[in-house]
Design an enzyme around this catalytic site. Structure first.
Site, PDB file in Angstrom:
ATOM      1  N   LYS A  81       5.276  13.450   1.278  1.00 36.27           N
ATOM      2  CA  LYS A  81       4.399  13.706  -0.274  1.00 36.27           C
ATOM      3  C   LYS A  81       3.203  14.050   0.226  1.00 36.27           C
ATOM      4  O   LYS A  81       2.563  14.089   1.233  1.00 36.27           O
ATOM      5  CB  LYS A  81       4.426  12.138  -0.846  1.00 36.27           C
TER       6      LYS A  81
ATOM      7  N   LEU B 170       8.759   9.042 -12.533  1.00 36.46           N
ATOM      8  CA  LEU B 170       9.868   9.804 -13.090  1.00 36.46           C
ATOM      9  C   LEU B 170       9.854  10.948 -12.827  1.00 36.46           C
ATOM     10  O   LEU B 170      10.290  12.055 -13.788  1.00 36.46           O
ATOM     11  CB  LEU B 170       9.799   9.463 -14.567  1.00 36.46           C
TER      12      LEU B 170
ATOM     13  N   ALA C 144      11.291  14.207 -11.326  1.00 34.97           N
ATOM     14  CA  ALA C 144      12.549  14.733 -10.586  1.00 34.97           C
ATOM     15  C   ALA C 144      12.057  15.673  -9.543  1.00 34.97           C
ATOM     16  O   ALA C 144      11.256  16.386  -9.757  1.00 34.97           O
ATOM     17  CB  ALA C 144      13.326  15.201 -11.897  1.00 34.97           C
TER      18      ALA C 144
ATOM     19  N   ARG D 101       8.230  11.402   8.415  1.00 31.15           N
ATOM     20  CA  ARG D 101       9.380  10.430   8.539  1.00 31.15           C
ATOM     21  C   ARG D 101      10.414  10.552   7.572  1.00 31.15           C
ATOM     22  O   ARG D 101       9.813  10.601   6.063  1.00 31.15           O
ATOM     23  CB  ARG D 101       9.099   8.924   8.636  1.00 31.15           C
TER      24      ARG D 101
ATOM     25  N   LEU E 162       0.829  -1.362   0.073  1.00 30.77           N
ATOM     26  CA  LEU E 162      -0.042   0.018   0.009  1.00 30.77           C
ATOM     27  C   LEU E 162       0.813   1.183   0.075  1.00 30.77           C
ATOM     28  O   LEU E 162       1.964   1.319   0.524  1.00 30.77           O
ATOM     29  CB  LEU E 162      -0.917  -0.106   1.075  1.00 30.77           C
TER      30      LEU E 162
ATOM     31  N   CYS F  41       9.161   4.269   4.252  1.00 25.40           N
ATOM     32  CA  CYS F  41       9.676   2.977   3.557  1.00 25.40           C
ATOM     33  C   CYS F  41      10.734   2.893   2.611  1.00 25.40           C
ATOM     34  O   CYS F  41      11.790   2.337   3.005  1.00 25.40           O
ATOM     35  CB  CYS F  41       8.238   2.538   2.625  1.00 25.40           C
TER      36      CYS F  41
HETATM   37  C1  UGA Z   1       5.939   3.093  -0.847  1.00 27.58           C
HETATM   38  C2  UGA Z   1       5.746   2.051  -2.107  1.00 27.58           C
HETATM   39  O1  UGA Z   1       5.148   3.044  -3.231  1.00 27.58           O
HETATM   40  C3  UGA Z   1       4.439   1.462  -1.779  1.00 27.58           C
HETATM   41  O2  UGA Z   1       4.303   0.251  -2.912  1.00 27.58           O
HETATM   42  C4  UGA Z   1       4.778   0.395  -0.362  1.00 27.58           C
HETATM   43  O3  UGA Z   1       3.966  -0.488  -0.105  1.00 27.58           O
HETATM   44  C5  UGA Z   1       5.269   1.417   0.624  1.00 27.58           C
HETATM   45  O4  UGA Z   1       6.504   2.335   0.131  1.00 27.58           O
HETATM   46  C6  UGA Z   1       5.728   0.610   1.810  1.00 27.58           C
HETATM   47  O5  UGA Z   1       6.722   0.102   1.741  1.00 27.58           O
HETATM   48  O6  UGA Z   1       5.125   0.545   2.888  1.00 27.58           O
HETATM   49  P1  UGA Z   1       5.032   5.227   0.143  1.00 27.58           P
HETATM   50  O7  UGA Z   1       6.090   5.310   1.096  1.00 27.58           O
HETATM   51  O8  UGA Z   1       3.558   5.658   0.663  1.00 27.58           O
HETATM   52  O9  UGA Z   1       4.940   4.048  -0.680  1.00 27.58           O
HETATM   53  O10 UGA Z   1       5.429   6.643  -1.119  1.00 27.58           O
HETATM   54  P2  UGA Z   1       5.662   6.425  -2.493  1.00 27.58           P
HETATM   55  O11 UGA Z   1       4.408   6.996  -3.140  1.00 27.58           O
HETATM   56  O12 UGA Z   1       6.229   5.356  -2.974  1.00 27.58           O
HETATM   57  O13 UGA Z   1       6.473   7.995  -2.332  1.00 27.58           O
HETATM   58  C7  UGA Z   1       7.917   7.718  -2.038  1.00 27.58           C
HETATM   59  C8  UGA Z   1       8.503   9.114  -1.958  1.00 27.58           C
HETATM   60  O14 UGA Z   1       8.892   9.228  -3.296  1.00 27.58           O
HETATM   61  C9  UGA Z   1       7.544  10.352  -1.892  1.00 27.58           C
HETATM   62  O15 UGA Z   1       8.539  11.110  -1.047  1.00 27.58           O
HETATM   63  C10 UGA Z   1       7.342  10.894  -3.182  1.00 27.58           C
HETATM   64  O16 UGA Z   1       7.445  12.288  -2.992  1.00 27.58           O
HETATM   65  C11 UGA Z   1       8.805  10.581  -3.957  1.00 27.58           C
HETATM   66  N1  UGA Z   1       8.613  10.409  -5.399  1.00 27.58           N
HETATM   67  C12 UGA Z   1       7.704   9.676  -5.833  1.00 27.58           C
HETATM   68  C13 UGA Z   1       9.381  11.163  -6.278  1.00 27.58           C
HETATM   69  O17 UGA Z   1      10.162  12.016  -5.833  1.00 27.58           O
HETATM   70  N2  UGA Z   1       9.282  11.157  -7.546  1.00 27.58           N
HETATM   71  C14 UGA Z   1       8.159  10.546  -8.177  1.00 27.58           C
HETATM   72  O18 UGA Z   1       8.094  10.349  -9.236  1.00 27.58           O
HETATM   73  C15 UGA Z   1       7.490   9.626  -7.429  1.00 27.58           C
END
Ligand code: UGA
Length: 437
Positions: free
Chosen positions: A327, A254, A256, A334, A150, A264
């Site tokens: 996000k 993707l 940036a 965290r 999730l 996580c």
């Molecule tokens: C992430 C995974 O996407 C989930 O599939 C997983 O279940 C979860 O970790 C977990 O291990 O429990 P989450 O931590 O909610 O989920 O956040 P993401 O949506 O993956 O975003 C992670 C970070 O990447 C955020 O800081 C977001 O701003 C950043 N991000 C995301 C970018 O900088 N660029 C992008 O294109 C996408």
């Protein structure tokens, strides 16, 4: 089915409520009594869209209850373990003390034939170790590893309608029985077409960490391209659009910017690297250290851009920091790049005023020294520079003409590349994104 969920953090609280919403009878257990009281009153202890509604309906229906008393799991036949696995202090490895404690606490209440489903993200090898231990502490109980994918902000939908289900099971009849029980738990998702992968423990554990490692790598890849774009005059957003049209690459993840954070991705890639080193295969995941480094460099890049735009004079300048959560649609700070940027700018002597639609309270608990406001217009008032670090829809919708009337300096760093640069420039702003002209 009668289900217990051990650990009611982000993962466990949502899982418990979602399982009850699907019609199961669920008890959620946690050692934190304040958290349990809040959940029992159907008040989520964190911000997660859709969770208040299902908590309210499931507790009202009588199918969902919460307790600090582990003996209340005794009626259940399926037990999900969803406790946290944070990064160890002073090391990159995962801290398994909560997982181990949960299994010790649970064992006396398990009956032969009960299924224990591990949901926590653990280093590969953990499930077989725990299974061997259960064989003596709870004979006849069957362990499966059922990782969770999730996303915060979409946790309810992702739990009720996951894009895949993974069961790590032991061999033989026990494995078939455990898979059958999980099929019953997830019957509605499976009927809706969710694919199920039934495999061994090690593969199930690796699916989880490799998925997060892949996502982190994808983000750091585009951020590395942003670094190259910055010295060549190229535009990383146009680049991402163009490579993203290739279906083998895809445009998602993707974007940036200031990089990834949260509870996580950062800790999972570090724990995975540490585990590979323990296994004598450090070189296989050495690239994840680069992924981590690229990611952390982007925070510094945002700070450098602010310093540059203020002609090197940050001390005493008023800087509006828009965003604190890692996000949007989350109050989670965290390992948040946004909060990190705010703290570091203050460390340089800036008068930071930070804001976020949901995360101010959590940020304040961690960094009480920062000045916060819930109101974005107050944050912008008289600012010498604006830094956008979490792409909340309300920040993307800001009117550059109106904002220009509030600030002292029309200088903005878009740490998420989410604003229309031309529109802001047309309104008289000096706009800088990451890896953008
Ligand atoms: C992430 C995974 O996407 C989930 O599939 C997983 O279940 C979860 O970790 C977990 O291990 O429990 P989450 O931590 O909610 O989920 O956040 P993401 O949506 O993956 O975003 C992670 C970070 O990447 C955020 O800081 C977001 O701003 C950043 N991000 C995301 C970018 O900088 N660029 C992008 O294109 C996408």
């Amino acid at each position: 089915m009668k289900i217990s969920v051990i650990g009611c953090g982000y993962l466990g609280a949502v899982h418990a409520a979602a399982m009850a919403e699907l019609g199961h009878e669920v008890v959620g257990i946690d050692v934190d009594s304040a958290r349990i009281e809040s959940l029992a009153a159907a008040i989520p202890p964190f911000f997660e869209p859709g969770l208040p509604e299902i908590l309210a309906s499931a507790t009202a229906s009588g199918r969902l209850r919460f307790s600090t008393d582990i003996s209340e799991v005794a009626d259940a036949t399926v037990h999900f373990v969803a406790v946290g696995t944070p990064q160890q202090h002073g090391s990159h490895a995962a801290d398994l003390r909560f997982v181990d404690a949960a299994f010790v606490a649970l064992a006396p209440y398990l009956k032969p034939g009960d299924v224990v489903a591990g949901k926590s993200t653990v280093p590969v090898g953990t499930a077989s170790r725990l299974s061997a231990r259960l064989a003596s502490t709870a004979p006849g109980a069957i362990l499966t590893w059922n990782p969770e994918f999730l996303r915060e902000g979409f946790a309810v939908t992702d739990t009720i309608s996951p894009d895949r289900l993974v069961y790590g099971v032991p061999g033989g009849d026990e494995g078939a029985r455990a898979a059958g029980v999980l099929d019953e738990v997830y019957a509605s998702a499976i009927e809706g077409g969710t694919p199920v992968v039934v495999t061994d423990y090690a593969t199930a554990e690796l699916v989880k960490v490799s998925a997060n490692a892949f996502l982190a790598t994808k983000i750091s890849f585009i951020n590395a391209m942003a670094e190259i774009a910055e010295v060549t005059g190229a535009d990383v957003t146009a680049l991402a659009d163009a490579i993203g049209y290739d279906a083998r690459i895809g445009r998602r993840f993707l974007n940036a910017g200031v990089g990834f954070g949260g509870g996580c991705l950062p800790k999972d890639i570090r724990a995975f690297t540490a585990r590979a080193e323990e296994l004598g295969r450090g070189e296989s995941l050495a690239f994840l250290k680069e992924v981590d480094q690229i990611n952390l460099r982007r925070r510094q890049r945002v700070i450098d851009l602010v310093v540059e735009l203020l002609d090197g004079q940050v001390n005493g300048k008023r800087i509006a920091v828009l965003g604190l959560a890692f996000k949007p649609h989350s109050d989670d700070v965290r390992d948040s790049p946004a909060l990190d940027v705010a703290v570091q700018l203050r460390g340089l002597g800036a008068k930071v005023v930070a804001t976020d639609p949901q995360a101010v309270a959590n940020a304040r608990r961690r960094h009480p020294q920062l000045r916060y406001t819930d109101d974005v217009l107050t944050a912008l008032d008289d600012a010498d520079a604006v830094v956008l670090v979490t792409e909340w829809p309300e920040y993307k919708a800001l009117d550059p003409v109106q904002v220009a009337g509030l600030v002292r300096g029309t200088v903005i760093v878009d740490g998420r590349n989410c604003l229309d640069a031309e529109q802001w420039r047309a309104a008289g702003w000096t706009y800088r994104g990451l890896g953008r002209r």
